[in-house]
Write a protein that holds these residues in place. Structure first.
Motif, PDB file in Angstrom:
ATOM      1  N   ILE A 116       0.807  -1.223   0.000  1.00  0.00           N
ATOM      2  CA  ILE A 116       0.000   0.000   0.000  1.00  0.00           C
ATOM      3  C   ILE A 116       0.839   1.273   0.000  1.00  0.00           C
ATOM      4  O   ILE A 116       0.347   2.343  -0.325  1.00  0.00           O
ATOM      5  N   ARG A 117       2.122   1.186   0.367  1.00  0.00           N
ATOM      6  CA  ARG A 117       2.993   2.365   0.478  1.00  0.00           C
ATOM      7  C   ARG A 117       3.020   3.229  -0.788  1.00  0.00           C
ATOM      8  O   ARG A 117       2.875   4.450  -0.690  1.00  0.00           O
ATOM      9  N   PRO A 118       3.193   2.666  -1.984  1.00  0.00           N
ATOM     10  CA  PRO A 118       3.256   3.525  -3.177  1.00  0.00           C
ATOM     11  C   PRO A 118       2.009   4.397  -3.358  1.00  0.00           C
ATOM     12  O   PRO A 118       2.109   5.542  -3.802  1.00  0.00           O
ATOM     13  N   THR A 119       0.867   3.886  -2.981  1.00  0.00           N
ATOM     14  CA  THR A 119      -0.366   4.670  -3.089  1.00  0.00           C
ATOM     15  C   THR A 119      -0.330   5.843  -2.124  1.00  0.00           C
ATOM     16  O   THR A 119      -0.657   6.970  -2.494  1.00  0.00           O
ATOM     17  N   PHE A 120       0.078   5.600  -0.890  1.00  0.00           N
ATOM     18  CA  PHE A 120       0.145   6.678   0.092  1.00  0.00           C
ATOM     19  C   PHE A 120       1.229   7.686  -0.268  1.00  0.00           C
ATOM     20  O   PHE A 120       1.074   8.883  -0.032  1.00  0.00           O
ATOM     21  N   VAL A 121       2.319   7.245  -0.868  1.00  0.00           N
ATOM     22  CA  VAL A 121       3.351   8.174  -1.345  1.00  0.00           C
ATOM     23  C   VAL A 121       2.762   9.081  -2.420  1.00  0.00           C
ATOM     24  O   VAL A 121       2.944  10.306  -2.387  1.00  0.00           O
TER      25      VAL A 121
END
Length: 108
Positions: free
Chosen positions: A26-31
């Motif tokens: 999920i990190r790339p989306t939050f970035v």
């Protein structure tokens, strides 16, 4: 075989994803959302980008945003909103935004 979405429209994570693997998923989306500088709730991002649910959604979503905040990616706006998550009974939730460093692309 297609995966059945949950009642709120998100896709369940594959059974083999650990918490650490889910965070990295999920990190790339939050970035990307942090770079925009827009204000958001966790559920708004999860719903908009159809992120998979973690194995323990009542704790893991909160743990994830707290981790992203500690890393300097997002910050609490000190505002609260009513959750739009169908299972939340409109409870109060935090509102987040990307930090200035994230908006400038210095945090990922």
């Amino acid at each position: 075989m297609p995966v059945q979405p949950t009642l709120d429209g998100t896709l369940p994570p594959p059974a083999e994803l650990s918490y650490a693997e889910w965070i990295e998923h999920i990190r790339p989306t939050f970035v990307a959302v942090a770079k925009t500088g827009r204000r958001f709730t966790t559920y708004e991002v999860a719903r908009e980008y159809r992120l998979p649910e973690p194995s323990n959604p009542k704790a893991d979503w909160g743990n994830a945003v707290q981790q992203f905040a500690r890393e300097g990616l997002i910050e609490d706006t000190n505002d609260a909103a009513r959750s739009s998550r169908p299972t939340s009974e409109r409870s109060r939730v935090g509102v987040w935004r990307g930090t200035h460093a994230a908006q400038a692309g210095r945090v990922a």
